[in-house]
Design an enzyme around this catalytic site. Structure first.
Site, short mmCIF file in Angstrom:
data_model
loop_
_atom_site.label_atom_id
_atom_site.label_comp_id
_atom_site.label_asym_id
_atom_site.label_seq_id
_atom_site.Cartn_x
_atom_site.Cartn_y
_atom_site.Cartn_z
N HIS A 79 -50.65 27.78 11.58
CA HIS A 79 -50.87 27.08 12.85
C HIS A 79 -50.38 27.95 14.02
CE1 HIS A 79 -50.30 23.52 10.05
NE2 HIS A 79 -51.46 23.22 10.61
N ASP A 126 -59.68 27.33 6.03
CA ASP A 126 -60.64 26.25 5.79
C ASP A 126 -62.03 26.78 6.14
OD1 ASP A 126 -58.85 23.63 5.39
OD2 ASP A 126 -57.91 24.93 6.86
#
Ligand code: AMP
Length: 288
Positions: A37, A151
């Site tokens: 992140h 992802d």
């Protein structure tokens, strides 16, 4: 850093920034921050003026038997980390703010959501992702939005969403951030007990083994997948999927010719983990 919980306030803050001529970067997250992140936040900080990080554990992308209720949540810690990384706004709305009574719209992206995680988790997963990302783009109106290649299928879904709905936002995909032993960072890694944590390294090692096979000249998709599968088997891991697919369309590929995505998902202990490598058949400068 401001923590904003309502759409009205968020829009006002963005409008003020745009009036000042500032560009807006958005990093959508579900919180429980790790270096993956933070790498997206760093990228946004370097390239846009107003950095908005959304923190929303999106209920619609979880299936009934998935981990919505136990998904790790620690807003205070997340807020401190975001602030440290120069984030301007942490947008942390309640579920009711995003899905008020009467909410009735779902965005379904056909084709690329039928395979890999879409096949295993069900159509609701990427429907939930596409719908919430479309809403976040509508709320924040970012110039650039940052997503992780971890992802990989999600990146393709978001790119397709943007293209098909003519959304005025640039999508940046950022490289997978890994632990020192190669495990892809994930908020779900906290579910791993010490033994599973050790076994989980097999995912990346399996992808590495496939890349090594490619480097030795292997081009047959089944043989490349087998090279990875053997490493997983040694670690006692049965993958939900382990597939070589076209990196853009996600169509199956029989032979590696150019670039392809090798994607894996597996339950290891109490965690469901995913990982992927882009494999390239180029002779020189192979960065597999
Ligand atoms: P999440 O909070 O898991 O929904 O992730 C928010 C964003 O961070 C998504 O775009 C993810 O792809 C990205 N992300 C998660 N893990 C990693 C990682 N290990 N490396 C790079 N990006 C990641």
């Amino acid at each position: 850093m401001r923590i904003i919980r309502t759409i009205v306030e968020l829009r006002e803050a963005v409008r003020d920034a745009k009036r000042r001529g500032e560009s807006v970067g958005l990093v959508p997250t579900m919180g429980a921050f790790h270096d993956g992140h933070l790498s997206l936040m760093r990228e946004a900080r370097q390239n846009t003026d107003l950095v908005v990080v959304s923190l929303f554990v999106n209920p619609t992308q979880f299936g009934p038997n998935e981990d919505l209720s136990r998904y790790p949540r620690d807003e205070e810690r997340d807020a401190a980390m975001a602030e440290e990384h120069g984030v301007d706004i942490l947008f942390a709305p309640s579920p009711a703010e995003i899905y008020p009574d009467g909410f009735a719209t779902t965005i379904h992206i056909a084709g690329i959501t039928d395979v890999l995680d879409g096949a295993i988790r069900g159509a609701h997963h990427f429907d939930g992702v596409a719908t919430v990302v479309a809403k976040l783009f509508g709320i924040v109106a970012p110039d650039v939005a940052y997503f992780g290649q971890k992802d990989a299928q999600q990146v393709l879904v978001v790119r397709r969403l943007v293209r098909d709905l003519d959304l005025d936002v640039r999508i940046e995909a950022c490289p997978i951030v890994r632990e020192a032993d190669g495990l892809a960072m994930s908020s779900r890694n906290v579910y791993l007990d010490p033994d599973s944590r050790q076994r989980a390294t097999a995912l990346n090692r399996a992808l590495d083994a496939a890349a090594a096979a490619v480097e030795r000249g292997e081009r047959d998709a089944a043989a490349i997948e087998d090279a990875a599968r053997r490493i997983l088997a040694d670690a006692g891991i049965e993958p939900e999927y382990l597939e070589l697919r076209d990196a853009e369309t996600l169509h199956p590929v029989a032979r590696l010719d150019g670039e392809a995505l090798l994607a894996v998902a597996a339950h290891v202990g109490a965690a469901r983990l995913i990982d992927n490598h882009i494999l390239r058949s180029a002779d020189k400068g192979d960065d597999v």
